[in-house]
Each structure stands twice: as structure tokens, then as C-alpha cells.
Scaffold this active site. Structure first.
Site, PDB file in Angstrom:
ATOM      1  N   GLY D 109       0.839  -1.191   0.000  1.00 20.47           N
ATOM      2  CA  GLY D 109       0.000   0.000   0.000  1.00 20.47           C
ATOM      3  C   GLY D 109       0.871   1.236   0.000  1.00 20.47           C
ATOM      4  O   GLY D 109       2.088   1.163   0.197  1.00 20.47           O
ATOM      5  N   LYS D 110       0.272   2.358  -0.244  1.00 18.80           N
ATOM      6  CA  LYS D 110       1.000   3.629  -0.163  1.00 18.80           C
ATOM      7  C   LYS D 110      -0.025   4.744  -0.115  1.00 18.80           C
ATOM      8  O   LYS D 110      -1.139   4.598  -0.619  1.00 18.80           O
ATOM      9  CB  LYS D 110       1.895   3.823  -1.395  1.00 18.80           C
ATOM     10  CG  LYS D 110       3.042   4.800  -1.150  1.00 18.80           C
ATOM     11  CD  LYS D 110       4.215   4.103  -0.476  1.00 18.80           C
ATOM     12  CE  LYS D 110       5.382   4.960  -0.149  1.00 18.80           C
ATOM     13  NZ  LYS D 110       6.511   4.099   0.331  1.00 18.80           N
ATOM     14  N   GLY D 111       0.367   5.876   0.480  1.00 20.30           N
ATOM     15  CA  GLY D 111      -0.538   7.003   0.530  1.00 20.30           C
ATOM     16  C   GLY D 111       0.218   8.304   0.398  1.00 20.30           C
ATOM     17  O   GLY D 111       1.457   8.321   0.362  1.00 20.30           O
ATOM     18  N   ASP D 150       6.938   8.320   5.604  1.00 22.50           N
ATOM     19  CA  ASP D 150       7.607   8.326   4.305  1.00 22.50           C
ATOM     20  C   ASP D 150       8.116   9.769   4.108  1.00 22.50           C
ATOM     21  O   ASP D 150       8.367  10.464   5.095  1.00 22.50           O
ATOM     22  CB  ASP D 150       6.588   7.891   3.231  1.00 22.50           C
ATOM     23  CG  ASP D 150       7.233   7.442   1.938  1.00 22.50           C
ATOM     24  OD1 ASP D 150       7.365   6.236   1.709  1.00 22.50           O
ATOM     25  OD2 ASP D 150       7.620   8.325   1.145  1.00 22.50           O
TER      26      ASP D 150
END
Lengths: 262, 262, 262, 262, 262, 262
Positions: D109-111, D150
Site C-alpha cells: 500500500g501507499k498514501g 515516508d
């Protein structure tokens, strides 16, 4: 539905035969029969109860959901020494049909405990009922399956079931049973509802069959909650009414006055 | 526990007799017997399955929880034409005892479907398994009752059960079954675990009974997952091993190679 | 709302421009504009579907919630090869305004899948719909966002969405979609509702604008569920009605008879 | 994974090309490709934030789950003016592969939020973060998708996400993010973990490729949390290290010291 | 119930004395008294609030549920410097009786914060209210306990409580408070309801007591929401109305115009 | 922590004074003091219990959560005629400090019922405990607040609390209390843990303070579970040990042998 006539054949076999008769009459295709003939779920539970004399006695209880296709299962719980899983399966099946015939969005369920409630104290009944309710908890609820009083089960017993269920949610869930005491959210007129339904149906059928009401004799089989009040209603409507003798082996419905635990 | 010996007497009657023998030997008081002898819950479900030819066939499935007193119920699910509720009740009872004897915090459960998995396609097996899983959903879960593979049920079948359960929670619940495929979180060595347990137990018993290992003959009844691997283990340990002939009527465990759906 | 006219400009750009026009006319302050102009959530999901020939094809689906400030989002799901996220965003925005204008306590949502439902079998449609429903599950529900039929989505498709959602809760949740089959709790008159609304609105507008009804010509663009029934209603009301030609590139609404999967 | 090299081509197109190269090399069948190539879910949310001067500014945020097949999605959240949904999709895809390559039971996943955190106060960052967290709440959680710091997101920002999530459950859910402050349950050594992984991997690769370590020059692109600590580790290991010049247009990773909000 | 007259004796002692008087008059048995006399739950919470000047001030808040036997607890929340747990206990007790007397299916609850809302800004009030709401969250809800406005608590404050509660569920729960702003689902006429009830009750009592309405003087103690509107209603009904002077020590209800935060 | 010394001053006042002393010594800023000085939640509940003679007696119970900032609240429940809310608040405060000092991720809680457990039967204790547990249910749980045995509360009492809590969840939740019976998942060595901690701490302190161990006299105040076992441990370690006389008014910890209900 306490005043069900039962005959010597196993009730569930009767229900299955009835199903086939109707399905044949409708030319119902096999795939549909396979979907709607048999009960979806039958749950049998062991209910150990500490009796007032300190002994633990084991009872067997049942909850059957014949169909939840048209809505939550709906149907009573009966306490009687002759209750069997097959009787409960038959009654659950009939509940599906009854709800469907009058087109209310409910399916059919039924439950029971093989016990002799007349020989049990209030404390014993409460402990048995709460244990039973807690064993069937995962499959009941306002959206799933909604018990009700039936042979020898009273508003008080519904209150215990409601309270046991509500312990799980943390607040009172009045929708989990019908036939509660009025002070806990029960409906007015519920006590007489089965009998009144019988009375209206009979009157309607007679009209439909063109049987003259005048001087008709009405025979009521069973004299529990349903039978006795129906008798009164027919009587009030100006008809004579006799009570039938019910051979012991044929019925779980006992004659006599309203049930009270000793 | 696939390689259970069954005899002509109903398995559940055997289990109850065994209970009484042990309880008598322990002078167990009646109240305790009433609490721990009988299965807490027996659930029977109807499983309509659309077969590859378009017909809907109705199967009957079971899940029995004999005891959850010491922890969540634990026990396999078997697919076999001879499976009955009484067999499942017996097996669930034995699971309670097995978990208690080795002192792990689990109770005893068991399930099954009366069907012939060898005559079914993968698609039919998947549809039957998912429908069965969805019918028993309210009473299983990592904290309640944890199924496992048994006679003719494979890691793939566990994966379908896990996936059906996980649809309800919205994320993968690996803890709801054991015997999953390793890629889905299954345990290494699980496949051989029953046989290895049998091997260790036999070796331990022989030591305890002072039976000399040298030249001992080992007879294995059943040649499914448990039996065939046990045979290998005994063989590797340098012992001769014959396979018993199993009269058809006595066992739900079929001889032959690993089961594959047609 | 299937019969939306679309023009060559991107629908979402049109919606934003409309917003600015209205906001300017109202002298709406900037902070309020920042709160209500853009969609709250846009979810794009990948939907792998096993087609009848065994191949897995990947579709893209959308669910946009423009606003939930006044209540749960409300809006249809369309299946069409030309559906884009921008079209869905525009339609969701318009749903917010439509609900607000008629003052019902709902916000605006919309969804869609880029696919050609006319070229898909019932089985393919069911598998695609269930996978889509399961992917958007976390953001829909009777209290959050309630889908409905739209271009090429039928009561049957709503039933699949409802069933997929209900697997998560464990009992039928009729409130999760509108436009269900009547036998599953759908509303009578729902099928004709969009057209009837169009008819009443047109009649009301004409009265307001003092356009004489007598001899008015009514032109209907689109001939799907909304257009064709509206045409009938205008016709019944004694007016002539012609169907417009809709250039292919301009509309996701196809001419022709009621959609049926092949 | 903050120090990702980005090139002029759209990052997501690069990821898809990489996928095809690898899939071709593996001769992967088309059906498997259709299942694992594209992101399962992409959520875009509008984040209105009241700035310190009283104005409400609208930001756009993203959360992409590329795959949850092997376990909950896992991946960071970046705050940067150049963040786009395509960058986030690429990074989520790479997270799936990274988790799979090292065989840990997580998906990818990533946001991100398109914003300039360097120009925002702590109060503005908190309000933006909490609103973003609340918008993506339905799809994150310890069993579903676990964010992490991040580019320009700090332990403090993770604490706000954790707190916003915990308001929904009613008690602290430490498992919903990694990279929390140590006092809230964060892991020791987490800060240096990305760099340390880079260092070990490089050392391992050099050994594998038989590149002599002696006198090797190490070039580090990017000088954020990952790059600067990696440089230190290489330096400590006795190697010289130069920092590369990063053309502004090519990278979302900014040179310079640790980020602090104004 | 904002305009309650309080006298020098502790309000809770008064309530207990009233209970005994009524119970004695009814010859109520001791076991029933033990069940219904005292509050089921009294929750006291610490509410640290960051004030506009940056200092954190600690307030004390309360929520008391006197009885939930007849349904969810129901009762207001008051903000006043003189609020004590004993006052809140008394008011909760009276709410039980009031609901029972008019036979609505609710129990009695009450809450409050010891604070001076007139000296607080909107921001301070919001932060205090949200923190208070979050501290009492586990015991309130549409099925458990439903707050309402009371002395110096406004629809806006109810909106903050509703929003804080709704963050936990993930969607707006309008049923958790009454007295919400109408745009959020509040009821029309709610603002005047207390006064109107007072007016109807007074009129009814006078009729019952045969006090002639003509030329009756009506004295209103307190001039908040309840008192001022009641005065208007009596005035409209053609009666003269004077406002009483309320000695400071006797009432938590302050004279003066509608409360507005500074 | 049963053997707490209490002095004539109200225990909670002592705790607040201790706080100020420590905070002053640390020059702790006022805002931090406002956040951590006072208990987050204090819950007082009414517990009506049917005694064996049929009478219903009302007890008052408490559960205080001083702080949950560092993790779930942790702390015992005491049954004693002298228990007051202020004592419980003091003990909860001290639990926060104790957990923080040894750096375990728990906050501080404490509970109690004002009752004389020595004069109550097992049945009365069970009914009182279950009712108390059910009243504090919404604020306890493995993630929120975890009770434990304390003065006159036994593993059996913990088992009743665990069982009452587990009725709400539907399966056994062992994590909701510590100090359970070992057969229900309790920890070995738990019984002696408080005393052993006291012994190790004393030994460590003496070493730190350079008090020679040789010939040191150890005085133990209180002779309950903590004191009596500590005395044994000191004795085994070769030290002489006298028991102090505890003036009745100063301590809730009674001298004498292990508590057993009559």
C-alpha cells in the site's frame, strides 16, 4: 401456534408430504424444491441446569430455522416433555408457509426444550431458559430469528430470553422476542392474537365455503392459550362450543387451565 | 483425526460408554458428569448446491461442539457418504478428551458433510464448501471453534472456508482454520502431524509397556493421510509394516491414494 | 438518473463550472466553497472476473461520494463501456445538489464499472458485480452510502450487491440498496419513479414558465428506463412525443429496448 | 521508502513495464497477470483544512492498496507538493513486490497528500493529517492496511493517525501504524531501518556480484532520512561517500536536513 | 429541564426524601425500594482543555444514569459553575420519574460540567465539549443514554457531541442526542417544548384544582430558555406574568437573556 | 497491591500531595500537571443483590481509571467495608505511577465495593460480583482496563468477572482480568508475585542504601496475601520478621489468615 393438531405420524414427515403435495400441484421445478423444502439450520443444545435440590439435570433444547429467505425466521419456543427435534422441524416449516401465505417479510423458525415445566420451580425455569438462550444466541436476533411464546412458554420466559440476549449487546434489545411482558415493550392484544386469528380465519373460510354461520357447531381441540381464548371468541360470537378430548399420545398441547410453574 | 477405527456399534454410543467407564473409574460425581458428558451444540444445516449439470442437489452438513470449557472447540471436517450426526458427535467428544489429555487450551468440535467428494468437481466442491461454511459461520471463529482438514478435506477446502469467513470480517482471518495451504499462513509439517503424533505415541507406549521395539510388527488400519504417512514413519524407523484390510461397513476411512476431486 | 445529457466537455468540468456559476450568484464565501465543491471520496477498484471461457478479465470500477454532510450518500451505479471516473464524479456532485434541492436527508454518490454489459452473460455479470460490491464494501451501507440502479444496472444487480453486503453482516440488509426486486423488499413504483419525476417536474416548470401545455411538443433524449417511461407518461397526458437521435459519442445512454444480458 | 529514484517517465507506467518484463521472464500465464498487476483499491479524498489565518484550503490525499493477497497492505504516506495518484500507485505496487521478495506476510500500500508541509505550521499539519486519517479510516487498520512514515511524514504524524483511528475503536490501537513515537509503542531502530536495509542489501549484492569492497565508491541519491543515514553507515563501514546532485524535476525527495514544520 | 428550582438543602438529599415520601405513601416493599432508589451509574470525568491563551485547564464533568429499566436513559447536560455530582444525581433521578409519569419508554439520566461557559470562547467550549463527550462515550448512545441541552448548553453543543460520537461509528448517528440543530436532524418545536409542557401542565393542574384561570397571576422563576418562553406563552394566553427575583444561592439557573459564549 | 499502608489523612489527598512534591521536584510545567494529575474516569455504581434470606441489599461499587495514556488501565478490585471512592482514586493514581516507574505499557486503575465479604456466602458474593462486573462492563476490557484481585478478592471472583464479560462477547476473554484461576488461564506464580516484588525491591533498596543485610530486622505491616508471603520470603532469606500491630482505623488490610467467605 400452540394448538397444532398432531397425528400419529411423525410431524416432520407430514410436513414433507404436505410440501410434496403442494409442489406437485404447482408443478414446481426440482431445483426450487431443493432450495425450499428442508430446514436451513437445526441446532440442538445441551442445557445443564442446577435444580433447587442441588442436582444438575441435563435438558435438550432445539432451535430450527426452516427458511430465512423472505426475512428473519419467526416462531415460538415450546417447553414440553414430548418435544422432539422432528416436531420442531415440522413447526418451523409450517411457520415459513404461514408467513409466506399472509405475505409478511418473515421466514419460519421454531424452538423447544424437552422438559416438564409444570414440575419445575420459577428458579429452575429461569436457569434453564437463560442457559438455553445463551446456547442459541449466535443464531437469533431481531435481524436473524425472533422467538415467541408457544406451548407452556410465557411472557416471563420471553423476558428472560430478552435479558440474556441483551447482556450480549449491553442494552435492552426489545426486538429479539415477541410476546414479552407489556411493561417491557410487549404488544397489547398479543395474548389473544393467535385465537383471534383462528376466529377470523374460520369465519372467513366459512364464508368462502358458504357454510352458514347460524347454528354451526365449533369444536376446539386443545385448551391452552390459543384454544381457550378462541372458544371464548366463538362463544361471544354467539356460537356453541365444545372442547374435544385429546388422546394423550397425539398432542403436545395439554388440556387445562393456564400454565403456572409450581 | 482421519484414521479412527469405527466398529459396528454407533460411534456416539461407544463414546458415551467410554465416558461412563472412565467416569466410574474416577468415581466422578453426577453433577460433573451432567456438565461434561454431552455435546454443547449440534448444528445440522441444509446445503443446496448447483451441480455442474445445472441441477441443484441438497446435501446435509454438521458441526458439533462437544465442549468449549477449556478453550475454543477444535476439530476437523470430513466429507464422506457415510458421515452421520452421531459419528460427528462421537468425534467431537473424543476431540475434547484428546485436547484435555495433552493439556492444550482447546475444547472439542467436529464437522462433516454427507457427500461423495470423489464424484464431485472442484467447482461443485467449492460451492458446497462455501455454502456449508456460510451456514455454520455464526458458531465458528478463532475464539469459538476452529475447523481443520479431516477425511477427504484438503488445504484447498480450508482455504475456501477461511475465505468465506473472511468475507464477513472484511479482512483475512487466518486463525479460523488450521490446515490451510502454507502460502495462506498454514503451518509447515502440518500434513504429517497426525501420523507423526501416532508414531511418537506408539513408540512412547511401547517403551512404557516395555514391549521390545526390535522385530515388532506394526499394523496400520486405514491408508489415508494419517495411515500412509504413519506407515512411512514406522518403515523409516526400521520396522515392517502391513496394511490391514478394512471391511467396507466398518470405517469411513477409505483405502487408496490421496484424494483428488474428479 | 440514467438519461443525463452529456456534452463534449468533460462532465466533471461542467459540474465544477456549474458550481462556480451558482456560488457566484449566491456570493458564497470562499471557505464554504472549499468545503462543498469537491467529492469527499473517490474510490477506484480493480475487478478481475473469470469469464465463461475461463479467461480472467480485469475491469475498473468506481464509487464516488461527493458529500455526506446532509446524510448518507445516495446515487446509482452504471455499467457502460464509456464510464470514466470523471463522469462518476460529475454525477455524484449532481446527486448532492438534487437531494439538497428537494430537501431529503441524503448526500450525493455515484458509481460505475467500465464494461460492456450487453456482451456479458448473467454469470459474468454476477461475478463482476459481486467482486465490485465486495471491493467497495467498506464505504457503503444504509448509514453511509446507498447505491441504486442506473444505466444498464437492474434490480437483479442490486440483489447481488445486497447479498454480497449481507454476507458481511450475517443477515439480509435490505437498506443497503434501493431498486431491489420487489420480492426482496424493493418499493412498488420504483421502476417508473425517475420518469414520473421528470414528468411532474416538466409539468411544474411549464406552469411556472407559463408555457401553455396545449399542443406543446415534448422531445425526449434517450430511450432507456427513464426516457421510455417518461415518453409514455407524456403520451398518456395527451402530448405528442418524438425520440431524439443521440450521437454516439455524446452520451453513455444508449437507445433501444430494455437491457438484457446475452 | 523515501529515497526512491524517480525518472522522467510516469512512475506508474514504469511499474507496469517492470511488471511485464518480470512476468515475461517468468512466462506468467495471462490469468495470473490479470489478478496481480493492478492496484486493488485507489482512494482519493478531499481534505479541507482551516489554516492558521482562518482560510479553508482544500488538499487532495490518496491511499492505494495494490495487493492484500499475502496479508494486510503495508506502506508509507508521503506529504509533498509533487505527489500524484500515479506516483502513489507505483509505490504501492513496489511495496507488494518488496514484501513478497523478502517473504513477509504483508501486501503493498501507499498514501500521500499533495501539499507543502514545509510551509505549514504544526497546527495545520495536525488538522490536515487528522482529516485525511478520518477520510481513509474505513480501509485501514491492523488487519487491513498499515501506514508508515515516508517523505516528510514524521512519528508525530503517525501519532495523529493512530489517535484518530483509536477514537473510532475507543482504545489505543498501536498496530494501525508503524513508525510511531517510541513512547507510544514505536520500535527502537525504526528510524535507521530503511538505511540499514539499504546498507545490508548493497553489501550483500556486492558480495554476490563479486565486486571488491575495498576502495569502492558509494553514491547516494537523495539525502533525506534514508539517504543521509545510509551515507553514515557506509562511511562508518570505511567507505567514501558522495552525495549526488538531484535535478529538481526528477525526484520528490528533497535534499537537505531533516524536515521540520515552520 | 433547565428551570428547576433548587433550595438550600442538597438537591440529591431532597430527591431521596421525595422518594421515601412517595414510597411510604405507596407502601412500597423494601426490595423494590432497593432496586429503584439509587442511580445505577455515576461517571465523573476529568476534562483537560487547552484554553485560547495556551494554558491547559482541568474541568470536571459528570454523567449519571439513574435508571435504564424502562428504556435508554434520557436527560440534559448542563454547563454551570455550581454544578455538582449531587445536583446531577438529583436531576437524573427526577428524569426517571418524569419519564415514568408520562409513560414514555425512557429512563432517567443527567450530565454536567462545572465550568463558566459565559467566560469561554466558542473554541474553548468546543474543545471542552468534545473531550467530555469522548470521555462519556462508552456509556451513551441511542440505545443506552441520550443527552439533551440543559442550562447553558445549546444545539451547537449537541452537534459537537453528536459529531464526536459519530467519529466512533464512522457515520452520523443522529439518535445520540436530542436538541440538535434542525439542519442536522433536530426536531421542529424542540426549543419551545419545555416551556410549552410547563404551560399545558399548569393549565391542566389549574383545571384539576378548579383554580379559575381568569385574573390568575403567573410567577415564573428563572428566565432562561424554559422560563422566558413559558412567560411568553402565559402572556399570549392573556395572563399577566412577573419574573421572580432569584436569590443567587438558590438556583443554578441564571437570570438574563439567552446565553451566548463571549 | 493489598498491603498498602493508609494513614489518617484521606488517601487521595495524600496522593495529590505526593504528586505536587514530585512535580515540584521535577519543575514540571503546569500544562503537563493539568493533564496527568487527576483520574480520567471515576465510575460509581449501585449494586442491588438478593441475599440468601431473600432481601435485596444495595451495595456501592467503584472503578477508577487514573490514566490510560501509556496503555490500558491496570489495577485490582477490593471488597472491604471501609472502601471509599477516595481510597480507590488514590490507589488508581498510584497504579499509574507504579506501571510508569517500571516502564510497562499500562496505565493505572482500581476498583472496589463497599461490603463485608467475610459475612457473605459464596452465592451472595457471586451475585454481587456479577452485577458489579456487568455495571462496569462498558469501560473495562483487555484493551481498556484490566482488573485484578486485591484485598479480599480471589481468583474465583476474577473468574466471575471474566465470565460476565465473556457473556457479552460470546466467547471466553481471558485477557479481561489477571489473577484468574490457573485452570482458566491464570499465570503460575501470580499468587506470590506481589510479595516477591516487595522482597526484591527491599533487597535492592537496601543494597542501594548500603544498609547491611546482616542482622537487619524486617517489619511487615499487614498479614494478608502480600504481607504473609513477603514475611515467608524474608524468613527464608534468613532474616527475622515480626508482624506489626495495625490499628483498626488506619488500614483496610485486615490481619489474619486467608479470606474465605462464610
Amino acid at each position: 401456534m400452540s394448538a397444532t393438531a398432531t397425528i400419529e405420524k411423525n410431524a416432520y414427515e407430514v410436513a414433507l408430504e404436505n410440501f410434496d403435495l403442494a409442489a406437485n400441484a404447482l408443478d414446481l421445478e426440482d431445483n426450487v424444491r431443493a432450495m425450499i423444502k428442508y430446514p436451513e439450520r437445526q441446532l440442538t443444545v445441551t442445557i445443564p441446569v442446577r435444580m433447587d435440590d442441588g442436582k444438575i439435570v441435563r435438558f435438550e433444547g432445539y432451535r430450527v430455522q426452516h427458511s430465512t429467505m423472505r426475512g428473519p425466521a419467526k416462531g415460538g419456543i415450546r417447553y414440553h416433555p414430548n418435544v422432539t427435534i422432528d416436531e420442531v422441524k415440522a413447526l418451523a416449516t409450517w411457520m415459513t408457509w404461514k408467513c409466506a401465505v399472509v405475505n409478511i417479510p418473515y421466514g419460519g423458525g421454531k424452538g423447544g426444550i424437552t422438559c416438564n415445566p409444570k414440575a419445575m420451580s420459577m428458579g429452575e425455569l429461569e436457569r434453564m431458559t437463560r442457559r438455553y438462550a445463551s446456547a442459541i444466541l449466535p443464531i437469533i436476533g431481531p435481524e436473524k430469528d425472533i422467538p415467541a411464546p408457544d406451548v407452556y412458554t410465557t411472557p416471563q420466559i420471553m423476558a428472560w430470553i430478552m435479558d440474556t440476549f441483551s447482556m450480549m449487546t449491553g442494552y435492552p434489545v426489545t426486538g429479539v422476542v415477541t410476546g414479552k411482558p407489556i411493561s417491557l415493550g410487549g404488544s397489547l392484544g398479543r395474548n389473544e392474537a393467535t385465537a383471534r386469528g383462528c376466529f377470523y380465519t374460520t369465519r372467513g373460510s366459512m364464508k368462502h365455503l358458504k357454510i352458514p354461520l347460524k347454528d354451526a357447531k365449533v369444536v376446539v381441540q386443545g385448551f391452552g392459550n390459543a384454544g381457550s381464548i378462541a372458544a371464548e371468541l366463538f362463544h361471544e360470537a354467539g356460537r356453541r362450543c365444545w372442547r374435544a378430548t385429546i388422546p394423550k399420545a397425539l398432542s403436545t398441547t395439554r388440556k387445562g387451565s393456564t400454565f403456572r410453574p409450581r
